[in-house]
Write a protein that holds these residues in place. Structure first.
Motif, short mmCIF file in Angstrom:
data_model
loop_
_atom_site.label_atom_id
_atom_site.label_comp_id
_atom_site.label_asym_id
_atom_site.label_seq_id
_atom_site.Cartn_x
_atom_site.Cartn_y
_atom_site.Cartn_z
N GLY B 159 0.81 -1.23 0.00
CA GLY B 159 0.00 0.00 0.00
C GLY B 159 0.84 1.27 0.00
N PHE B 160 2.12 1.15 -0.34
CA PHE B 160 3.03 2.31 -0.24
C PHE B 160 2.55 3.49 -1.08
N ASN B 162 -0.02 5.12 -1.56
CA ASN B 162 -1.37 5.25 -1.01
C ASN B 162 -2.20 6.33 -1.68
N TYR B 163 -1.59 7.08 -2.63
CA TYR B 163 -2.38 8.02 -3.41
C TYR B 163 -3.17 7.30 -4.49
N ARG B 164 -2.88 6.00 -4.66
CA ARG B 164 -3.67 5.18 -5.57
C ARG B 164 -4.64 4.34 -4.74
N GLY B 165 -5.90 4.42 -5.03
CA GLY B 165 -6.89 3.65 -4.28
C GLY B 165 -6.62 2.16 -4.36
N GLU B 166 -6.20 1.71 -5.55
CA GLU B 166 -5.97 0.26 -5.75
C GLU B 166 -4.85 -0.25 -4.83
N ALA B 167 -3.82 0.61 -4.62
CA ALA B 167 -2.70 0.19 -3.78
C ALA B 167 -3.15 0.03 -2.33
N SER B 168 -3.96 0.97 -1.87
CA SER B 168 -4.46 0.88 -0.48
C SER B 168 -5.33 -0.36 -0.32
N GLY B 171 -3.15 -3.39 -0.26
CA GLY B 171 -2.42 -3.46 1.01
C GLY B 171 -3.30 -4.01 2.12
N ILE B 172 -4.53 -3.53 2.19
CA ILE B 172 -5.47 -3.99 3.22
C ILE B 172 -5.80 -5.48 3.01
N GLU B 244 0.36 -4.04 -7.31
CA GLU B 244 0.39 -2.69 -6.72
C GLU B 244 1.69 -2.35 -6.02
N VAL B 245 2.44 -3.37 -5.59
CA VAL B 245 3.68 -3.07 -4.87
C VAL B 245 4.69 -2.46 -5.85
#
Lengths: 117, 517
Positions: B159-160, B162-168, B171-172, B244-245
């Motif tokens: 989720g690094f 975190n400005y991308r919704g997909e990454a957050s 990460g969750i 996403e990473v």
């Protein structure tokens, strides 16, 4: 043991030697080059000769006519539509489904191990 | 100094992780610091491998001079935290440190424009600590703790951006999946501790009585590590996380995934490896999961348009080969004739495939990261003609794609060759699926090559250039390893892989460390 044997990977029913494979690759590449070098010498790059001819029609912008990734293997995917429908349902992206699959796998493994199958 | 290597392997990157945040606002200092720390850890891993191969298993006890010390009360079982490093642990430690170093080198340029880099590098080093702890420890509870460290650091890195919704979201998801798996691992450890009053793997393996509670613990451990290593049908988190990473973390995250595969092997062969009880059903489960994993992974990859997602599904597919190879060995563990005839070679194929896959999949994910770096998109439909602009990335991609497709003489072929031949001996249908999977793998990488690198140039990418030097160097190191491991597979097999296989097979030597009864 010779050096060539020391580089041979022996498997239960065969062997693999990448160095020998590479030697054959070089030999066949050389034969290929010999055939290529005897080809037609009338080819002239960057002339009218190499432009595509579509019955006199203007050639479209190449960017517009290229095959995009989504269209490659369209036939394969269409032929296996039933299989892919099941796969897509399985990959819902829903975290609750992820955990359900985990519970399902755990249940099957426990059934096999504890049930003595 | 050498005798303290197992502890230093954890201490050095842990120290690096705590120092990294202090280098905030010092320009590229956190990146340089991470490269230095991962480089030093890689050097220590090489020393550790040399030591283990020369002297046999290393046992390191925290809080005492030697592991054989007993309590004054005469309680003669291991009670301290003990690291037990045999050849497979050393093999995994080398893989982890090599990939962390390559990842740090690649990240130097790849994430230069991101903010919060001191946290990024601190988490990268913590992820390395988690992996190294998992593969070096001889204690079940320690295994859980390091699994948690790796899981938390990994999910923060996923989720690094975190400005991308997909990454957050990814990460969750990774955090929850890791937490559920870790919780169930802890529950299983509790079951074993409740019965035998100890957490040391070697000691427990002498005590396991294969009663119903033991088998429940085994089943839960198996399912949990299978989910963490991305086996079908619990693989769904892999494409989310790997896509996403940041690409510089992909190599280390890959090794983190295979640290769980290592734990699965350790549980199957060491903790429950007493061959007086027939465990062939576990081997068959592993083999069948392997075949399903490789086939479902590759067919899902074939329909992807996101280049990193496509490669992530291939990571799942290749995990199937490892499960199949080692599963074949586990299925014939109780049959000495079959084990000698093909079981040991099958395991060698599976374990050799781990390091091969870590190398070429890291390389491929880095090439995907390079494409994203220059185009700003991962959508293959929007790419084209980039081979002329990015010659080094193209060469690296060709080598990686040939290796993953099992084309000789690259490294993927050597391990797949062993897996095809040996899985055929257990069941010909396994070998057929393995070969069809390789053909489909080649087909999907032809698709990536044709749509991203070949074809007419796309106007909006007329100005793009090759990626920065540190990214190119990291990719070329891995490409060179793909070629070297492919040209000299015997060297890797004899020096690293067969000792690792024998470490799993020779349970007796694992149980009798330190002369304890």
């Amino acid at each position: 043991m010779t050096w060539i044997e020391s580089l041979t990977l022996n498997s239960p029913s065969g062997f693999w030697n990448p160095i020998v494979w590479l030697a054959f690759l070089v030999i066949f590449a050389f034969i290929g080059y010999l055939i290529y070098s005897r080809g037609n010498r009338s080819y002239k790059p960057n002339t009218e000769q190499v432009k595509p001819f579509i019955s006199g029609n203007a050639v479209e912008d190449v960017e517009e006519i290229r095959v995009r990734a989504g269209d490659i293997y369209w036939g394969f995917i269409e032929a296996l539509k039933g299989y892919y429908n099941v796969l897509m349902r399985m990959h819902s992206g829903d975290l609750r489904d992820y955990i359900l699959w985990y519970l399902g796998l755990g249940a099957v493994i426990l059934f096999v191990l504890v049930g003595g199958v | 100094m050498i005798e303290h290597l197992p502890a230093l392997m954890i201490a050095v990157p842990l120290f690096g992780a705590f120092i990294a945040p202090l280098l905030k606002k010092k320009g590229s200092a956190p990146a340089v610091w991470a490269v230095i720390i991962t480089g030093v850890t890689l050097g220590m891993a090489l020393l550790l491998v040399r030591q283990v191969l020369a002297q046999g298993m290393m046992v390191y006890v925290f809080g005492a001079d030697k592991p054989t010390l007993v309590l004054p009360s005469g309680y003669r079982v291991p009670v301290r935290i003990i690291f037990e490093v045999d050849a497979i642990g050393a093999f995994m430690a080398l893989s982890a440190t090599l990939m962390s170093f390559i990842g740090a080198l690649y990240s130097y340029s790849h994430v230069r424009n991101e903010t919060g880099l001191e946290k990024y590098y601190a988490l990268l080093l913590l992820l390395e600590v988690g992996i190294l702890g998992m593969v070096l420890t001889g204690d079940l509870f320690n295994l859980f703790v390091f699994l948690e460290i790796a899981g938390i650091a990994g999910s923060a890195l996923v989720g690094f951006r975190n400005y991308r919704g997909e990454a957050s979201e990814a990460g969750i998801k990774y955090l929850i999946v890791s937490a559920v798996a870790s919780l169930m691992v802890l529950f299983s450890i509790g079951l074993l501790y409740g019965q035998y009053g100890n957490l040391n793997i070697a000691y427990l393996s002498t005590q396991i009585s294969f009663n119903t509670v033991d088998m429940i613990a085994l089943g839960i451990l198996f399912a949990s590590f299978a989910m963490k290593c991305g086996s079908v049908p619990t693989h769904h988190w892999v494409p989310d996380a790997y896509t996403e990473v940041p690409s510089g973390i992909n190599p280390t995250l890959l090794v983190a995934t295979y640290a769980s595969l290592y734990a699965l092997f350790r549980v199957s062969f060491s903790l429950f490896g007493n061959i007086t009880v027939n465990m062939s059903s576990l081997g068959w489960i592993m083999s069948i999961l392997g075949v399903l994993t490789m086939f479902i992974g590759v067919t899902m990859a074939l329909v992807q348009k996101d280049v990193k997602r496509l490669m992530s599904y291939h990571a799942i597919s290749q995990t199937g080969y490892m499960l199949l190879g080692v599963g074949v060995g586990l299925a014939v563990l109780n049959d000495p004739a079959k084990l000698a005839a093909f079981g040991r070679d099958a395991m060698a194929g599976g374990i050799f495939h781990i390091i091969n896959h870590i190398i070429y999949k890291s390389l491929l994910l880095m090439t995907a990261g390079a494409l994203f770096y220059v185009t700003g998109t991962r959508n293959l439909n929007e790419m084209g003609g980039l081979a002329r602009k990015m010659p080094y990335t193209t060469i690296a991609f060709i080598v990686g794609a040939a290796a993953i497709s099992g084309i000789p003489p690259f490294n993927g072929f050597a391990s797949k060759f062993l897996i095809y031949e040996t899985s055929y001996q257990l069941s010909p249908i396994f070998a057929v699926f393995a070969m069809v999977t390789s053909v489909l793998t080649l087909a999907s990488f032809v698709k990536v090559f044709a749509s991203a690198f070949l074809g007419p140039p796309v106007k909006k990418y007329e100005e793009v250039r090759e990626v920065p030097r540190s990214m190119v160097i990291a990719m070329l190191i891995l490409a060179a390893l793909c070629i070297l491991f492919g040209l000299f597979p015997n060297v890797v097999l004899d020096k690293l892989v067969y000792p690792a296989v024998d470490a799993l097979l020779k349970l007796g030597s694992y149980q009798t460390w330190g002369g304890l009864p």
